[in-house]
Design a protein around this motif. Structure first.
Motif, PDB file in Angstrom:
ATOM      1  N   LEU A 111       0.918  -1.066   0.009  1.00  0.00           N
ATOM      2  CA  LEU A 111       0.233  -0.243  -0.083  1.00  0.00           C
ATOM      3  C   LEU A 111       0.540   0.974  -0.171  1.00  0.00           C
ATOM      4  CD1 LEU A 111      -3.343  -1.132   2.679  1.00  0.00           C
ATOM      5  CD2 LEU A 111      -3.031  -0.217   0.283  1.00  0.00           C
ATOM      6  N   LYS A 112       1.908   1.234   0.513  1.00  0.00           N
ATOM      7  CA  LYS A 112       2.779   2.739   0.916  1.00  0.00           C
ATOM      8  C   LYS A 112       3.498   2.674  -0.816  1.00  0.00           C
ATOM      9  CE  LYS A 112       4.991   4.466   3.964  1.00  0.00           C
ATOM     10  NZ  LYS A 112       5.068   5.647   5.047  1.00  0.00           N
ATOM     11  N   VAL A 113       4.131   1.591  -0.794  1.00  0.00           N
ATOM     12  CA  VAL A 113       4.725   1.682  -2.473  1.00  0.00           C
ATOM     13  C   VAL A 113       3.791   2.103  -3.397  1.00  0.00           C
ATOM     14  CG1 VAL A 113       6.158   0.357  -3.435  1.00  0.00           C
ATOM     15  CG2 VAL A 113       6.660   0.129  -2.025  1.00  0.00           C
ATOM     16  N   LEU A 114       3.083   1.563  -3.269  1.00  0.00           N
ATOM     17  CA  LEU A 114       2.041   2.362  -4.522  1.00  0.00           C
ATOM     18  C   LEU A 114       1.495   3.272  -4.162  1.00  0.00           C
ATOM     19  CD1 LEU A 114       0.512  -1.959  -4.788  1.00  0.00           C
ATOM     20  CD2 LEU A 114       1.836  -0.605  -6.505  1.00  0.00           C
ATOM     21  N   THR A 115       0.962   3.838  -3.383  1.00  0.00           N
ATOM     22  CA  THR A 115      -0.055   4.896  -3.200  1.00  0.00           C
ATOM     23  C   THR A 115       1.603   5.989  -2.997  1.00  0.00           C
ATOM     24  OG1 THR A 115       0.745   4.948  -0.528  1.00  0.00           O
ATOM     25  CG2 THR A 115      -2.153   4.107  -1.740  1.00  0.00           C
ATOM     26  N   GLY A 116       2.455   6.014  -2.571  1.00  0.00           N
ATOM     27  CA  GLY A 116       3.222   6.290  -2.676  1.00  0.00           C
ATOM     28  C   GLY A 116       3.719   7.437  -4.638  1.00  0.00           C
ATOM     29  N   ILE A 117       2.531   6.474  -5.573  1.00  0.00           N
ATOM     30  CA  ILE A 117       2.822   7.052  -6.370  1.00  0.00           C
ATOM     31  C   ILE A 117       1.531   8.395  -7.239  1.00  0.00           C
ATOM     32  CG2 ILE A 117       2.228   6.480  -9.276  1.00  0.00           C
ATOM     33  CD1 ILE A 117       3.039   3.665  -8.655  1.00  0.00           C
ATOM     34  N   VAL A 120      -2.758   8.054  -6.855  1.00  0.00           N
ATOM     35  CA  VAL A 120      -2.941   6.509  -6.830  1.00  0.00           C
ATOM     36  C   VAL A 120      -2.862   6.420  -5.762  1.00  0.00           C
ATOM     37  CG1 VAL A 120      -1.935   4.028  -6.440  1.00  0.00           C
ATOM     38  CG2 VAL A 120      -1.389   5.362  -8.506  1.00  0.00           C
ATOM     39  N   GLY A 121      -4.423   6.526  -5.189  1.00  0.00           N
ATOM     40  CA  GLY A 121      -5.167   6.579  -3.474  1.00  0.00           C
ATOM     41  C   GLY A 121      -5.247   5.054  -3.190  1.00  0.00           C
ATOM     42  N   ALA A 122      -6.060   4.737  -1.793  1.00  0.00           N
ATOM     43  CA  ALA A 122      -5.876   3.846  -1.118  1.00  0.00           C
ATOM     44  C   ALA A 122      -6.258   2.610  -1.907  1.00  0.00           C
ATOM     45  CB  ALA A 122      -6.240   4.080  -0.027  1.00  0.00           C
ATOM     46  N   LYS A 123      -8.284   3.280  -3.065  1.00  0.00           N
ATOM     47  CA  LYS A 123      -9.318   2.338  -3.335  1.00  0.00           C
ATOM     48  C   LYS A 123      -7.972   1.490  -4.316  1.00  0.00           C
ATOM     49  CE  LYS A 123     -13.895   3.729  -2.989  1.00  0.00           C
ATOM     50  NZ  LYS A 123     -14.988   4.567  -3.925  1.00  0.00           N
ATOM     51  N   THR A 124      -7.420   2.602  -5.520  1.00  0.00           N
ATOM     52  CA  THR A 124      -6.070   1.697  -7.080  1.00  0.00           C
ATOM     53  C   THR A 124      -5.453   0.616  -6.307  1.00  0.00           C
ATOM     54  OG1 THR A 124      -6.696   4.061  -7.987  1.00  0.00           O
ATOM     55  CG2 THR A 124      -5.292   2.532  -9.016  1.00  0.00           C
ATOM     56  N   ASP A 126      -5.419  -0.966  -3.228  1.00  0.00           N
ATOM     57  CA  ASP A 126      -5.687  -2.260  -2.377  1.00  0.00           C
ATOM     58  C   ASP A 126      -6.471  -3.122  -3.760  1.00  0.00           C
ATOM     59  OD1 ASP A 126      -6.926  -3.460  -0.062  1.00  0.00           O
ATOM     60  OD2 ASP A 126      -8.903  -3.546  -2.115  1.00  0.00           O
ATOM     61  N   ARG A 127      -6.898  -2.328  -5.120  1.00  0.00           N
ATOM     62  CA  ARG A 127      -7.126  -3.445  -5.832  1.00  0.00           C
ATOM     63  C   ARG A 127      -6.321  -4.249  -7.016  1.00  0.00           C
ATOM     64  NH1 ARG A 127      -9.140   0.517 -10.112  1.00  0.00           N
ATOM     65  NH2 ARG A 127      -7.147  -0.337 -11.455  1.00  0.00           N
ATOM     66  N   TRP A 128      -5.133  -3.079  -7.162  1.00  0.00           N
ATOM     67  CA  TRP A 128      -3.390  -3.841  -8.290  1.00  0.00           C
ATOM     68  C   TRP A 128      -4.035  -4.773  -7.108  1.00  0.00           C
ATOM     69  CZ3 TRP A 128      -1.287   1.821  -9.123  1.00  0.00           C
ATOM     70  CH2 TRP A 128      -1.406   2.139 -10.271  1.00  0.00           C
ATOM     71  N   ILE A 129      -3.661  -4.399  -4.988  1.00  0.00           N
ATOM     72  CA  ILE A 129      -3.240  -5.532  -4.486  1.00  0.00           C
ATOM     73  C   ILE A 129      -3.705  -7.340  -4.633  1.00  0.00           C
ATOM     74  CG2 ILE A 129      -2.615  -6.248  -1.950  1.00  0.00           C
ATOM     75  CD1 ILE A 129      -1.861  -3.171  -1.444  1.00  0.00           C
ATOM     76  N   ARG A 130      -5.198  -6.945  -5.196  1.00  0.00           N
ATOM     77  CA  ARG A 130      -5.935  -8.065  -4.983  1.00  0.00           C
ATOM     78  C   ARG A 130      -5.301  -8.334  -6.015  1.00  0.00           C
ATOM     79  NH1 ARG A 130     -11.080  -6.284  -5.437  1.00  0.00           N
ATOM     80  NH2 ARG A 130     -10.773  -3.796  -4.671  1.00  0.00           N
ATOM     81  N   GLU A 131      -4.972  -8.009  -7.277  1.00  0.00           N
ATOM     82  CA  GLU A 131      -4.773  -8.394  -8.954  1.00  0.00           C
ATOM     83  C   GLU A 131      -3.115  -9.262  -8.681  1.00  0.00           C
ATOM     84  OE1 GLU A 131      -5.362  -5.378 -11.724  1.00  0.00           O
ATOM     85  OE2 GLU A 131      -7.071  -5.486 -10.987  1.00  0.00           O
ATOM     86  N   ARG A 148      -3.358   9.844 -16.487  1.00  0.00           N
ATOM     87  CA  ARG A 148      -2.408  10.996 -16.770  1.00  0.00           C
ATOM     88  C   ARG A 148      -1.469  11.324 -15.544  1.00  0.00           C
ATOM     89  NH1 ARG A 148      -1.940  16.751 -18.240  1.00  0.00           N
ATOM     90  NH2 ARG A 148      -3.827  16.877 -17.197  1.00  0.00           N
ATOM     91  N   ALA A 149      -1.874  11.823 -14.265  1.00  0.00           N
ATOM     92  CA  ALA A 149      -1.622  12.206 -13.205  1.00  0.00           C
ATOM     93  C   ALA A 149      -0.834  10.745 -12.645  1.00  0.00           C
ATOM     94  CB  ALA A 149      -2.348  12.184 -12.084  1.00  0.00           C
ATOM     95  N   GLN A 150      -1.225   9.701 -12.685  1.00  0.00           N
ATOM     96  CA  GLN A 150      -0.594   8.403 -12.484  1.00  0.00           C
ATOM     97  C   GLN A 150       0.644   7.600 -13.292  1.00  0.00           C
ATOM     98  OE1 GLN A 150      -4.313   5.659 -12.796  1.00  0.00           O
ATOM     99  NE2 GLN A 150      -4.713   5.867 -10.731  1.00  0.00           N
ATOM    100  N   ARG A 151       0.419   8.858 -14.688  1.00  0.00           N
ATOM    101  CA  ARG A 151       1.889   7.985 -15.146  1.00  0.00           C
ATOM    102  C   ARG A 151       2.829   8.622 -15.085  1.00  0.00           C
ATOM    103  NH1 ARG A 151      -1.983   7.852 -19.749  1.00  0.00           N
ATOM    104  NH2 ARG A 151      -1.040  10.665 -20.911  1.00  0.00           N
TER     105      ARG A 151
END
Ligand code: ATP
Ligand code: MN
Ligand code: MN
Length: 378
Positions: A111-117, A120-124, A126-131, A148-151
């Motif tokens: 969660l820390k690494v991915l929301t560091g983007i 990217v919020g907690a919801k996104t 979480d979805r990625w982690i489930r994948e 665009r923001a995430q890129r």
């Protein structure tokens, strides 16, 4: 009894906006632990638990001495059963088992690494982690659809996750001043957020822009953004009309000039040149050593434009800390039957909006002692 008399007992008012919270914190071990649990709760969509841990940490931040004994905490507000258990664990065992296991957990780390983007919020996350995506490499390999923001966030990940220094904030401030002076002479730029509270580093830099003549600020943000873009300062930007009113529990659209409140989330390109011009780094010339070395960094910058009539509310609302703001609104609602936002203060008893041209006036309306920015670090 002699023993007990030696233990200092603290007394603290229950709302963070009634307290003076400087950056001096005698209980960082305890507050870091509680903040980590707050962060984990927030990342897990458990907002209520997150706030409870933040409130507990904020109480410990104002204590004049390090806590050494649980009896010192008697009568303190906001310390729930769970927070007390964590504190007790640390005082008795040197560490909290819950904090340690959270830190080590794959889910929290992901969660820390991915929301560091950025974007990217907690919801996104979480979805990625489930994948099955837990880190940046797995994310890149899975080629997800990114906005665009995430890129931009992924591209400038390391820079954006590196703290911004006060010197860098000041260098960016000079550029923003230049942009504003070029597109609307007389408009004023104020550093807000953590740096206004005296922090020496931050995760971004926040500015509030206004003009002393009401109405002159209309349409200002796109002009500032165009100027910055034309000079090559923006790696990413998204300008929005403020959605704060629609999303938060503030008063329902009190007056039409609310619609003018504009925001820009950006990723700024700060080069050594600007830092040097701002007199922050020693003068140096490009050398062979620079071969391949990047001579700039990406910095998250937030810009807000407010009409002068709302400036004091915007200034108070964007200086933070987040918990201090939340507590101000809770105080207003629960203790004063008022409703405070970054735009206005509504008095539900008198059924009227209360005007203010300074933060001091807003605190006075709320029946609170004035707390300067450097003491809002709850
Ligand atoms: P940091 O050093 O980590 O940046 P900060 O206190 O500056 O700390 P920010 O996230 O930049 O934190 O927020 C600055 C202020 O802006 C806070 O007071 C926060 O309440 C306010 N703020 C942030 N997002 C919004 C929003 N969407 N609407 C209104 N106010 C906001
Ligand atoms: Mn900030
Ligand atoms: Mn910000």
């Amino acid at each position: 009894p002699t023993n007990e008399a030696e233990v200092e007992v603290f007394s603290v008012p229950s709302y963070a906006c009634q307290r003076r919270t400087t950056l001096e914190n005698r209980n960082t071990v305890l507050t870091d632990a509680l903040s980590l649990l707050a962060e984990n709760a927030e990342l897990s969509a458990e907002e209520g638990r997150g706030v409870a841990f933040r409130r507990a940490a904020a109480v410990l931040k104002v204590l004049p001495e390090p806590v050494t004994d649980m009896t010192q905490l008697r009568g303190l507000p906001c310390l729930g059963e769970h927070s007390l258990r964590v504190i007790k664990d640390i005082l008795e065992n040197g560490a909290s088992s819950e904090v340690e296991s959270t830190k080590q957990s794959e889910r929290f780390k992901a969660l820390k690494v991915l929301t560091g983007i950025f974007g990217v919020g907690a919801k996104t996350a979480d979805r990625w982690i489930r994948e099955g995506i837990h880190d940046l490499q797995q994310l890149k390999d899975s080629r997800p659809t990114l906005n665009r923001a995430q890129r931009a966030g992924l591209e400038h990940y390391d820079d954006i996750n590196q703290p911004v220094s006060k010197a860098e904030a000041d260098a960016i401030g000079q550029v923003v001043e230049e942009a504003v002076a070029a597109v609307l002479p007389g408009a004023q730029v104020t550093l807000i957020g953590g740096f206004r509270r005296g922090k020496l580093s931050g995760h971004d830099v926040d500015f509030l822009i206004t003009h002393p003549e009401e109405g002159r600020e209309v349409g200002l943000m796109p002009k500032i953004v165009s100027w910055l873009e034309s000079q090559g300062f923006l790696l990413y930007q998204k300008t929005t009309r403020n959605s704060y009113l629609e999303s938060e529990d503030g008063p329902a659209r009190p007056c039409s000039n609310m619609d003018r409140f504009e925001r820009c989330f950006s990723v700024f390109k700060l080069s050594e040149d600007e830092k040097r011009r701002a007199g922050q780094t020693q003068s140096r010339h490009a050398s062979a050593e620079d071969g391949g070395r990047k001579l700039w960094r990406a910095v998250r910058v937030d810009l807000v434009v407010s009409p002068i009539s709302q400036f004091a509310f915007a200034l108070l609302g964007w200086t933070g800390s987040k918990l201090f703001e939340r507590e101000l609104r809770r105080w207003a609602g629960h203790e004063k039957t008022m409703s405070l936002s970054s735009h206005a203060l509504y008095d539900g008893t008198q059924r009227t909006y209360l005007r203010a041209t300074s933060e001091e006036e807003i605190f006075a309306h709320l029946g609170l002692d004035y707390i300067p920015p450097s003491e809002r670090n709850a």
